[in-house]
Design a protein around this motif. Sequence first.
Motif, PDB file in Angstrom:
ATOM      1  N   THR A   1       0.846  -1.189   0.000  1.00  0.00           N
ATOM      2  CA  THR A   1       0.000   0.000   0.000  1.00  0.00           C
ATOM      3  C   THR A   1       0.883   1.240   0.000  1.00  0.00           C
ATOM      4  O   THR A   1       1.803   1.359   0.819  1.00  0.00           O
ATOM      5  N   VAL A   2       0.597   2.159  -0.928  1.00  0.00           N
ATOM      6  CA  VAL A   2       1.335   3.418  -1.031  1.00  0.00           C
ATOM      7  C   VAL A   2       0.350   4.566  -0.899  1.00  0.00           C
ATOM      8  O   VAL A   2      -0.637   4.634  -1.653  1.00  0.00           O
ATOM      9  N   ARG A   3       0.602   5.472   0.039  1.00  0.00           N
ATOM     10  CA  ARG A   3      -0.237   6.663   0.216  1.00  0.00           C
ATOM     11  C   ARG A   3       0.671   7.881   0.304  1.00  0.00           C
ATOM     12  O   ARG A   3       1.409   8.041   1.276  1.00  0.00           O
TER      13      ARG A   3
ATOM     14  N   VAL B   1       5.019   7.765  -8.611  1.00  0.00           N
ATOM     15  CA  VAL B   1       5.169   6.396  -8.142  1.00  0.00           C
ATOM     16  C   VAL B   1       5.587   5.529  -9.332  1.00  0.00           C
ATOM     17  O   VAL B   1       4.938   5.541 -10.375  1.00  0.00           O
TER      18      VAL B   1
ATOM     19  N   VAL C   1      -2.455   2.034  -4.563  1.00  0.00           N
ATOM     20  CA  VAL C   1      -1.767   3.330  -4.611  1.00  0.00           C
ATOM     21  C   VAL C   1      -2.790   4.438  -4.470  1.00  0.00           C
ATOM     22  O   VAL C   1      -3.796   4.469  -5.193  1.00  0.00           O
TER      23      VAL C   1
ATOM     24  N   LEU D   1       1.719   7.668 -12.108  1.00  0.00           N
ATOM     25  CA  LEU D   1       2.034   6.289 -11.736  1.00  0.00           C
ATOM     26  C   LEU D   1       2.413   5.526 -12.988  1.00  0.00           C
ATOM     27  O   LEU D   1       1.704   5.574 -13.999  1.00  0.00           O
TER      28      LEU D   1
ATOM     29  N   SER E   1       3.604   1.448 -13.886  1.00  0.00           N
ATOM     30  CA  SER E   1       3.791   0.104 -13.352  1.00  0.00           C
ATOM     31  C   SER E   1       4.288  -0.815 -14.455  1.00  0.00           C
ATOM     32  O   SER E   1       3.630  -0.975 -15.491  1.00  0.00           O
TER      33      SER E   1
ATOM     34  N   VAL F   1      -5.910   1.949  -7.866  1.00  0.00           N
ATOM     35  CA  VAL F   1      -5.324   3.290  -7.906  1.00  0.00           C
ATOM     36  C   VAL F   1      -6.413   4.323  -7.634  1.00  0.00           C
ATOM     37  O   VAL F   1      -7.488   4.289  -8.244  1.00  0.00           O
TER      38      VAL F   1
END
Length: 260
Positions: free
Chosen positions: A17-19, A25, A90, A97, A99, A108
């Motif tokens: 998890t990215v916040r 990102v 994310v 972003l 990926s 997302v």
Amino acid sequence: MSERTERFEVDGRPDVTVRIPTGHVRLVPSDDGAVLVRLSGSERDLDRFRIDQRGRHITVETEKESFGIRLRLSGVDVGIALPPDADVEVRVASGDLRSDPVLRTLSVDAASGDIAVEGEVTRDLSVKAASGDVRVESVGGSVDVSLASGDVLVRSVDGPCRIVSASGNVRVGHLTGPGSFKSASGDVSVAHFGGDHFDAKTMSGDVSIGVPGGRRYEVSFKALSGDVRTDFPISSEKSSGTSRLNVTSLSGDITVHAAE
């Protein structure tokens, strides 16, 4: 510019998890099977990040001030190397972003920024964004995209596909599951539709559907201002077991053609 790096060994499938409030990102394939998190930004901003692991779950986020409000940072770029088949979430207020690795699922939530998913998502993809373009290569499960402003391009979907766009064009290459599309201003195009149910509604924009030959479809086309064109004969006879094509357009053409 400073950097901060953390490395994690995960037993099983990583759940990341990215916040972040603002920043880019970037997800890349891992060279050795570990999860590597690299942050780039000012030293003051990097010190305000929390990066930790609880079992399979890895969290990268800013610390919270009083009342749960997250700190406002000048901008931090987040790079994460992942082994195949990870689950990723994310959330970013402002930033792009990208990926590249093979992921199992990707969710997302972004306010502003472009989203590019170059690597395959083997299960489900979910995107909610206010402003920015979305480009996706291949999804083995479902696609659910809600976009306020920006174009959407998905090259291949093996499951259900739902895309809602307030302003921007929607293009899908190969879709084998059911499709549901809504656009207030913009065209909707599916080059090869192999599913059983297609539903599209547009306020202003053309709708184009490519279908394979040899199949029967029950169709419902409504165009207040625009033409309806099809490469295939239309019969008034009804039969069971047919697929359905439902299209409503207030202003725009509706076209059914041979699949690419």
